[in-house]
Write a protein that holds these residues in place. Structure first.
Motif, PDB file in Angstrom:
ATOM      1  N   PRO A   4       0.729  -1.306  -0.060  1.00 53.56           N
ATOM      2  CA  PRO A   4       0.059  -0.025  -0.176  1.00 53.56           C
ATOM      3  C   PRO A   4       0.912   1.162   0.009  1.00 53.56           C
ATOM      4  O   PRO A   4       0.391   2.373   0.077  1.00 53.56           O
ATOM      5  CB  PRO A   4      -0.721  -0.307   1.321  1.00 53.56           C
ATOM      6  N   ASP A  31       6.378  -0.514  -8.303  1.00 53.25           N
ATOM      7  CA  ASP A  31       5.510  -0.815  -7.086  1.00 53.25           C
ATOM      8  C   ASP A  31       4.052  -0.668  -7.490  1.00 53.25           C
ATOM      9  O   ASP A  31       3.646  -0.105  -8.344  1.00 53.25           O
ATOM     10  CB  ASP A  31       5.672   0.562  -6.158  1.00 53.25           C
ATOM     11  N   ILE A  32       3.471  -1.769  -7.028  1.00 51.44           N
ATOM     12  CA  ILE A  32       2.092  -2.015  -6.970  1.00 51.44           C
ATOM     13  C   ILE A  32       1.211  -1.626  -5.970  1.00 51.44           C
ATOM     14  O   ILE A  32       1.384  -2.569  -4.982  1.00 51.44           O
ATOM     15  CB  ILE A  32       1.972  -3.322  -7.769  1.00 51.44           C
ATOM     16  N   LYS A  33       0.535  -0.562  -5.930  1.00 49.76           N
ATOM     17  CA  LYS A  33      -0.060  -0.259  -4.937  1.00 49.76           C
ATOM     18  C   LYS A  33      -1.520  -0.378  -4.837  1.00 49.76           C
ATOM     19  O   LYS A  33      -2.312  -0.336  -3.855  1.00 49.76           O
ATOM     20  CB  LYS A  33       0.160   1.600  -4.430  1.00 49.76           C
ATOM     21  N   ASP A  34      -2.006  -0.668  -6.070  1.00 52.73           N
ATOM     22  CA  ASP A  34      -3.643  -0.926  -6.245  1.00 52.73           C
ATOM     23  C   ASP A  34      -3.910  -1.877  -5.667  1.00 52.73           C
ATOM     24  O   ASP A  34      -3.766  -3.101  -6.129  1.00 52.73           O
ATOM     25  CB  ASP A  34      -3.865  -0.867  -7.733  1.00 52.73           C
ATOM     26  N   ILE A  35      -5.002  -2.022  -4.712  1.00 48.39           N
ATOM     27  CA  ILE A  35      -5.414  -3.225  -4.123  1.00 48.39           C
ATOM     28  C   ILE A  35      -6.058  -4.339  -5.114  1.00 48.39           C
ATOM     29  O   ILE A  35      -5.890  -5.611  -4.701  1.00 48.39           O
ATOM     30  CB  ILE A  35      -6.477  -2.851  -2.920  1.00 48.39           C
ATOM     31  N   LYS A  36      -6.505  -3.857  -6.070  1.00 48.54           N
ATOM     32  CA  LYS A  36      -7.295  -4.965  -6.909  1.00 48.54           C
ATOM     33  C   LYS A  36      -5.983  -5.673  -7.598  1.00 48.54           C
ATOM     34  O   LYS A  36      -6.016  -6.588  -7.932  1.00 48.54           O
ATOM     35  CB  LYS A  36      -8.050  -4.224  -8.005  1.00 48.54           C
ATOM     36  N   LYS A  37      -5.020  -4.999  -8.067  1.00 44.44           N
ATOM     37  CA  LYS A  37      -3.979  -5.565  -8.787  1.00 44.44           C
ATOM     38  C   LYS A  37      -3.179  -6.424  -7.739  1.00 44.44           C
ATOM     39  O   LYS A  37      -2.429  -7.640  -8.043  1.00 44.44           O
ATOM     40  CB  LYS A  37      -2.957  -4.723  -9.575  1.00 44.44           C
ATOM     41  N   ILE A  38      -2.990  -5.977  -6.527  1.00 40.39           N
ATOM     42  CA  ILE A  38      -2.311  -6.721  -5.424  1.00 40.39           C
ATOM     43  C   ILE A  38      -3.081  -8.189  -5.311  1.00 40.39           C
ATOM     44  O   ILE A  38      -2.396  -9.222  -5.064  1.00 40.39           O
ATOM     45  CB  ILE A  38      -2.277  -6.012  -4.282  1.00 40.39           C
ATOM     46  N   GLU A  40      -4.546  -9.988  -7.058  1.00 42.76           N
ATOM     47  CA  GLU A  40      -4.457 -11.015  -8.431  1.00 42.76           C
ATOM     48  C   GLU A  40      -3.062 -11.997  -8.000  1.00 42.76           C
ATOM     49  O   GLU A  40      -3.337 -13.000  -8.715  1.00 42.76           O
ATOM     50  CB  GLU A  40      -4.078 -10.174  -9.622  1.00 42.76           C
TER      51      GLU A  40
END
Length: 79
Positions: A4, A31-38, A40
């Motif tokens: 996050p 960095d992947i901060k998008d909860i929808k992508k996380i 996955e």
């Protein structure tokens, strides 16, 4: 890296970027901060480290030695 945007994600990113630089490899650290992508990925706690679309580590900040192992293992599987 998955998370996050917390201090642990930043520390994971710093360790990862240092290892990539030390190994002299051309990869993108993102960095992947998008909860929808996380969500996955099969992650239960952040931060998470993904290499070649596979979650390799999560739950705490990995050491540089651990990151080095994850990256070199992934590179050896590509060969």
């Amino acid at each position: 890296m998955l998370g996050p945007g917390c201090a642990k994600l930043s520390a994971t990113g710093e360790n990862s970027e240092e290892v990539v630089k030390e190994l002299g490899i051309d990869v993108k650290v993102e960095d992947i901060k998008d909860i929808k992508k996380i969500m996955e990925y099969p992650i239960l706690s952040t931060p998470g480290l993904v290499i070649n679309e596979k979650l390799v580590f999560s739950g705490r900040v990995p050491s540089k030695a651990e990151v080095t192992t994850f990256i070199t293992t992934a590179l050896s599987k590509e060969s």
